[in-house]
Write a protein that holds these residues in place. Structure first.
Motif: not given
Length: 120
Positions: A4-31
């Motif tokens: 699993l490889v996450e991306s999308g983190g960072g620094l943001v001001q309060a009230g802002g938005s971020l979108r995290l992604s997690c790419a899997a190397s294969g099929r997954t069930f619950s995440m």
């Protein structure tokens, strides 16, 4: 197990938005997404079953965060809106065949984590 490889983190001001992604190397069930602040335990944030229609959230993020998945891409997302300083943590993606989605011990694959910092 899958990688699993996450991306999308960072620094943001309060009230802002971020979108995290997690790419899997294969099929997954619950995440799931968990987070861990310095000196604290790893806490449940959100989780989704294979179908994508069953989603679960911690009370602290309900109404602000949205988890979704694209099974064709083996990827899960965490859209985080109205961020607060208390959301600051390392966010981890996890996957597995899970009964209790809120328990970290039930997941058998983990990403390396991505830092989210919310400034006031």
């Amino acid at each position: 197990q899958v990688q699993l490889v996450e991306s999308g983190g960072g620094l943001v001001q309060a009230g802002g938005s971020l979108r995290l992604s997690c790419a899997a190397s294969g099929r997954t069930f619950s995440m799931g997404w968990f987070r861990q602040a310095p000196g604290k335990e790893r806490d449940f944030v959100a989780a989704v079953r294979w179908s994508g229609t069953n989603t679960y959230y911690a009370d602290s993020v309900k109404g602000r965060f949205t988890i979704s998945r694209d099974n064709a891409k083996n990827t899960v997302y965490l859209q985080m809106n109205s961020l607060k300083p208390e959301d600051t943590a390392v966010y981890y993606c996890a996957a597995g065949v899970v009964r209790d989605l809120r328990r970290p011990g039930e997941y058998d694959s983990w990403g390396q984590g991505t830092q989210v910092t919310v400034s006031s």
